[in-house]
Structure formats: C-alpha cells, structure tokens
Write a protein that holds these residues in place. Structure first.
Motif, PDB file in Angstrom:
ATOM      1  N   ALA A  63       0.826  -1.212   0.000  1.00  0.00           N
ATOM      2  CA  ALA A  63       0.000   0.000   0.000  1.00  0.00           C
ATOM      3  C   ALA A  63       0.859   1.259   0.000  1.00  0.00           C
ATOM      4  CB  ALA A  63      -0.937   0.008   1.195  1.00  0.00           C
ATOM      5  N   SER A  64       2.060   1.173   0.578  1.00  0.00           N
ATOM      6  CA  SER A  64       2.930   2.348   0.602  1.00  0.00           C
ATOM      7  C   SER A  64       3.755   2.477  -0.672  1.00  0.00           C
ATOM      8  CB  SER A  64       3.843   2.312   1.825  1.00  0.00           C
ATOM      9  OG  SER A  64       4.796   1.290   1.676  1.00  0.00           O
ATOM     10  N   GLY A  65       3.593   1.523  -1.590  1.00  0.00           N
ATOM     11  CA  GLY A  65       4.258   1.650  -2.888  1.00  0.00           C
ATOM     12  C   GLY A  65       5.481   0.790  -3.089  1.00  0.00           C
ATOM     13  N   GLN A  66       5.814  -0.054  -2.135  1.00  0.00           N
ATOM     14  CA  GLN A  66       6.964  -0.929  -2.305  1.00  0.00           C
ATOM     15  C   GLN A  66       6.603  -2.100  -3.208  1.00  0.00           C
ATOM     16  OE1 GLN A  66       7.855  -1.638   1.936  1.00  0.00           O
ATOM     17  NE2 GLN A  66       9.951  -1.077   1.365  1.00  0.00           N
ATOM     18  N   GLY A  67       7.593  -2.612  -3.898  1.00  0.00           N
ATOM     19  CA  GLY A  67       7.389  -3.786  -4.732  1.00  0.00           C
ATOM     20  C   GLY A  67       7.676  -5.060  -3.958  1.00  0.00           C
ATOM     21  N   HIS A  68       7.306  -6.182  -4.533  1.00  0.00           N
ATOM     22  CA  HIS A  68       7.501  -7.472  -3.855  1.00  0.00           C
ATOM     23  C   HIS A  68       8.979  -7.756  -3.602  1.00  0.00           C
ATOM     24  CE1 HIS A  68       3.414  -8.959  -3.609  1.00  0.00           C
ATOM     25  NE2 HIS A  68       3.205  -8.518  -4.837  1.00  0.00           N
ATOM     26  N   ARG A  69       9.862  -7.342  -4.505  1.00  0.00           N
ATOM     27  CA  ARG A  69      11.297  -7.593  -4.295  1.00  0.00           C
ATOM     28  C   ARG A  69      11.801  -6.867  -3.051  1.00  0.00           C
ATOM     29  NH1 ARG A  69      12.740  -6.461 -10.325  1.00  0.00           N
ATOM     30  NH2 ARG A  69      12.026  -8.382 -11.255  1.00  0.00           N
ATOM     31  N   GLU A  70      11.414  -5.596  -2.926  1.00  0.00           N
ATOM     32  CA  GLU A  70      11.840  -4.820  -1.755  1.00  0.00           C
ATOM     33  C   GLU A  70      11.285  -5.414  -0.468  1.00  0.00           C
ATOM     34  OE1 GLU A  70      11.748  -0.328  -2.281  1.00  0.00           O
ATOM     35  OE2 GLU A  70      10.455  -1.042  -3.913  1.00  0.00           O
ATOM     36  N   ILE A  71      10.015  -5.770  -0.498  1.00  0.00           N
ATOM     37  CA  ILE A  71       9.367  -6.342   0.684  1.00  0.00           C
ATOM     38  C   ILE A  71      10.064  -7.637   1.086  1.00  0.00           C
ATOM     39  CG2 ILE A  71       7.219  -7.338   1.576  1.00  0.00           C
ATOM     40  CD1 ILE A  71       5.756  -5.419  -0.407  1.00  0.00           C
ATOM     41  N   ALA A  72      10.328  -8.476   0.106  1.00  0.00           N
ATOM     42  CA  ALA A  72      10.993  -9.751   0.386  1.00  0.00           C
ATOM     43  C   ALA A  72      12.368  -9.516   1.001  1.00  0.00           C
ATOM     44  CB  ALA A  72      11.108 -10.562  -0.901  1.00  0.00           C
ATOM     45  N   ARG A  73      13.096  -8.553   0.472  1.00  0.00           N
ATOM     46  CA  ARG A  73      14.420  -8.237   1.002  1.00  0.00           C
ATOM     47  C   ARG A  73      14.320  -7.771   2.458  1.00  0.00           C
ATOM     48  NH1 ARG A  73      16.086  -4.247  -2.452  1.00  0.00           N
ATOM     49  NH2 ARG A  73      15.829  -5.684  -4.173  1.00  0.00           N
ATOM     50  N   GLU A  74      13.346  -6.913   2.744  1.00  0.00           N
ATOM     51  CA  GLU A  74      13.166  -6.400   4.106  1.00  0.00           C
ATOM     52  C   GLU A  74      12.789  -7.498   5.091  1.00  0.00           C
ATOM     53  OE1 GLU A  74      10.361  -3.240   4.467  1.00  0.00           O
ATOM     54  OE2 GLU A  74      11.507  -1.922   3.144  1.00  0.00           O
ATOM     55  N   LEU A  75      11.892  -8.381   4.679  1.00  0.00           N
ATOM     56  CA  LEU A  75      11.395  -9.421   5.583  1.00  0.00           C
ATOM     57  C   LEU A  75      12.275 -10.667   5.604  1.00  0.00           C
ATOM     58  CD1 LEU A  75       7.560  -9.210   4.842  1.00  0.00           C
ATOM     59  CD2 LEU A  75       8.829  -8.182   6.722  1.00  0.00           C
ATOM     60  N   GLY A  76      13.238 -10.730   4.715  1.00  0.00           N
ATOM     61  CA  GLY A  76      14.108 -11.897   4.665  1.00  0.00           C
ATOM     62  C   GLY A  76      13.413 -13.120   4.103  1.00  0.00           C
ATOM     63  N   ILE A  77      12.499 -12.897   3.158  1.00  0.00           N
ATOM     64  CA  ILE A  77      11.784 -14.005   2.511  1.00  0.00           C
ATOM     65  C   ILE A  77      12.011 -13.902   1.012  1.00  0.00           C
ATOM     66  CG2 ILE A  77      10.037 -14.164   4.323  1.00  0.00           C
ATOM     67  CD1 ILE A  77       8.141 -12.531   2.548  1.00  0.00           C
ATOM     68  N   THR A  78      11.491 -14.859   0.285  1.00  0.00           N
ATOM     69  CA  THR A  78      11.626 -14.809  -1.168  1.00  0.00           C
ATOM     70  C   THR A  78      10.538 -13.919  -1.759  1.00  0.00           C
ATOM     71  OG1 THR A  78      10.179 -16.705  -1.539  1.00  0.00           O
ATOM     72  CG2 THR A  78      12.544 -17.167  -1.212  1.00  0.00           C
ATOM     73  N   THR A  79      10.784 -13.476  -2.965  1.00  0.00           N
ATOM     74  CA  THR A  79       9.787 -12.671  -3.674  1.00  0.00           C
ATOM     75  C   THR A  79       8.513 -13.474  -3.843  1.00  0.00           C
ATOM     76  OG1 THR A  79      11.566 -11.562  -4.857  1.00  0.00           O
ATOM     77  CG2 THR A  79       9.371 -11.341  -5.785  1.00  0.00           C
ATOM     78  N   ARG A  80       8.670 -14.746  -4.137  1.00  0.00           N
ATOM     79  CA  ARG A  80       7.516 -15.624  -4.319  1.00  0.00           C
ATOM     80  C   ARG A  80       6.688 -15.732  -3.032  1.00  0.00           C
ATOM     81  NH1 ARG A  80       3.465 -16.777  -6.567  1.00  0.00           N
ATOM     82  NH2 ARG A  80       2.770 -18.912  -6.678  1.00  0.00           N
ATOM     83  N   ALA A  81       7.345 -15.778  -1.873  1.00  0.00           N
ATOM     84  CA  ALA A  81       6.622 -15.856  -0.599  1.00  0.00           C
ATOM     85  C   ALA A  81       5.817 -14.584  -0.363  1.00  0.00           C
ATOM     86  CB  ALA A  81       7.600 -16.081   0.553  1.00  0.00           C
ATOM     87  N   SER A  82       6.384 -13.450  -0.733  1.00  0.00           N
ATOM     88  CA  SER A  82       5.664 -12.180  -0.591  1.00  0.00           C
ATOM     89  C   SER A  82       4.440 -12.162  -1.498  1.00  0.00           C
ATOM     90  CB  SER A  82       6.606 -11.019  -0.944  1.00  0.00           C
ATOM     91  OG  SER A  82       5.915  -9.812  -1.006  1.00  0.00           O
ATOM     92  N   GLU A  83       4.618 -12.618  -2.726  1.00  0.00           N
ATOM     93  CA  GLU A  83       3.489 -12.668  -3.667  1.00  0.00           C
ATOM     94  C   GLU A  83       2.419 -13.644  -3.178  1.00  0.00           C
ATOM     95  OE1 GLU A  83       5.581 -13.747  -7.194  1.00  0.00           O
ATOM     96  OE2 GLU A  83       6.177 -11.681  -7.637  1.00  0.00           O
ATOM     97  N   SER A  84       2.844 -14.775  -2.615  1.00  0.00           N
ATOM     98  CA  SER A  84       1.889 -15.778  -2.118  1.00  0.00           C
ATOM     99  C   SER A  84       1.072 -15.242  -0.944  1.00  0.00           C
ATOM    100  CB  SER A  84       2.624 -17.044  -1.676  1.00  0.00           C
ATOM    101  OG  SER A  84       3.199 -17.670  -2.782  1.00  0.00           O
ATOM    102  N   ALA A  85       1.729 -14.518  -0.036  1.00  0.00           N
ATOM    103  CA  ALA A  85       1.016 -13.950   1.108  1.00  0.00           C
ATOM    104  C   ALA A  85      -0.027 -12.945   0.631  1.00  0.00           C
ATOM    105  CB  ALA A  85       1.990 -13.289   2.072  1.00  0.00           C
ATOM    106  N   ALA A  86       0.324 -12.128  -0.344  1.00  0.00           N
ATOM    107  CA  ALA A  86      -0.637 -11.160  -0.887  1.00  0.00           C
ATOM    108  C   ALA A  86      -1.777 -11.902  -1.581  1.00  0.00           C
ATOM    109  CB  ALA A  86       0.064 -10.214  -1.855  1.00  0.00           C
ATOM    110  N   SER A  87      -1.459 -12.984  -2.263  1.00  0.00           N
ATOM    111  CA  SER A  87      -2.487 -13.769  -2.944  1.00  0.00           C
ATOM    112  C   SER A  87      -3.455 -14.406  -1.943  1.00  0.00           C
ATOM    113  CB  SER A  87      -1.819 -14.851  -3.804  1.00  0.00           C
ATOM    114  OG  SER A  87      -2.776 -15.647  -4.423  1.00  0.00           O
ATOM    115  N   ARG A  88      -2.918 -14.931  -0.843  1.00  0.00           N
ATOM    116  CA  ARG A  88      -3.791 -15.510   0.191  1.00  0.00           C
ATOM    117  C   ARG A  88      -4.739 -14.455   0.759  1.00  0.00           C
ATOM    118  NH1 ARG A  88       0.936 -18.014   1.593  1.00  0.00           N
ATOM    119  NH2 ARG A  88       1.328 -16.547   3.304  1.00  0.00           N
TER     120      ARG A  88
END
Length: 152
Positions: A114-139
């Motif tokens: 919502a603040s404008g970050q992309g999945h790559r940035e979010i994954a890097r911040e949380l220490g997860i994969t980009t795919r995991a970030s996309e999956s959480a948003a999908s759920r």
C-alpha cells in the motif's frame, strides 16, 4: 618465404582463436595496402608490428568490455513496472479494508504494498523470497474475495 602463414601463426599465438587471427591478419594486410609510401623492403617488420598492435587492441577491448560488463554500477537495475506498483498499492489498500484477521507478515506485506513498495523490496526487508511475498498477498486476496461473496 611467404609472409601470410607467419602472420597468422603470430596472431593465433596472441589472439587465441583462428578466426580472430585471420581477421587480424586481413586487417593488417588491408592497412599495408592502403599505406601510401610503404617501402617493400620494410613490409615484413611493418606487418609484424601492425599484427601485434591489432592483437593488443583486441585484447584491451575484450578486457574493458569484460570489466564494464561486471561493474555493479553499469548492470541493469531491478526496476519494477510503475503500473504494477500503482495497482499493487490500490489493491493492498482495498484488501486491508476488506480482510478480516490476518497474520502479522501478511499485514506487513499489504501495508508495504500500500505504501508503494514492490515485492522484491518487501521480500528483502522481511528476509523471505519474492515468491513468498506474492503468495502472502495472494492468500489475503482470496480471503477478501470470500468475505465479499459472503457479504453480497
């Protein structure tokens, strides 16, 4: 003694590949043919010098190209599509309003989207994969759809 085989052998020694050596020798012979006042008695030293210089020039070009190709500032950056970022941001806001209970990670991912970050940035911040970030948003999307269907 014929000069061309000697030049090709020398160029192969300096350049490596046979095709490249042939190109170097051809370039050297063209330069000799175009040289206006070349003394025929000095032809051999002239061609040997030109072949060596052309080989050195090719080596330098390859070396510079390799260095530039590996330089971190010159590598293409991972830029996400701006349209994707805008759509992710709008969708995340909608999901936050519609979704019921969710995990802290899903909430952080949606707030980051919502603040404008992309999945790559979010994954890097949380220490997860980009795919995991996309999956959480999908759920979270699926959960929101189920809630909207129940309300409708």
């Amino acid at each position: 003694m014929e000069l061309r085989p000697l030049l090709v052998q020398m160029a192969t020694h300096y350049c490596g590949s046979g095709y490249e050596a042939e190109d170097v020798v051809h370039d050297a012979l063209v330069r000799a043919a175009e040289f206006p006042r070349l003394d025929r008695n000095r032809m051999r030293p002239f061609l040997v010098a030109v072949v060596r210089r052309l080989c050195v020039d090719r080596f330098r070009r390859r070396s510079v190209a390799r260095q530039l190709g590996e330089h971190p500032r010159l590598l293409p950056c991972d830029v996400e599509d701006p349209a994707e970022l805008v759509s992710d941001r709008a969708e995340a806001r909608w999901l936050l309003r519609r979704c019921g209970p969710m995990s802290n990670r899903e909430r952080r991912i949606l707030l980051s989207l919502a603040s404008g970050q992309g999945h790559r940035e979010i994954a890097r911040e949380l220490g997860i994969t980009t795919r995991a970030s996309e999956s959480a948003a999908s759920r979270a999307r699926c959960r929101a759809r189920r809630r909207v269907r129940r309300v409708s």
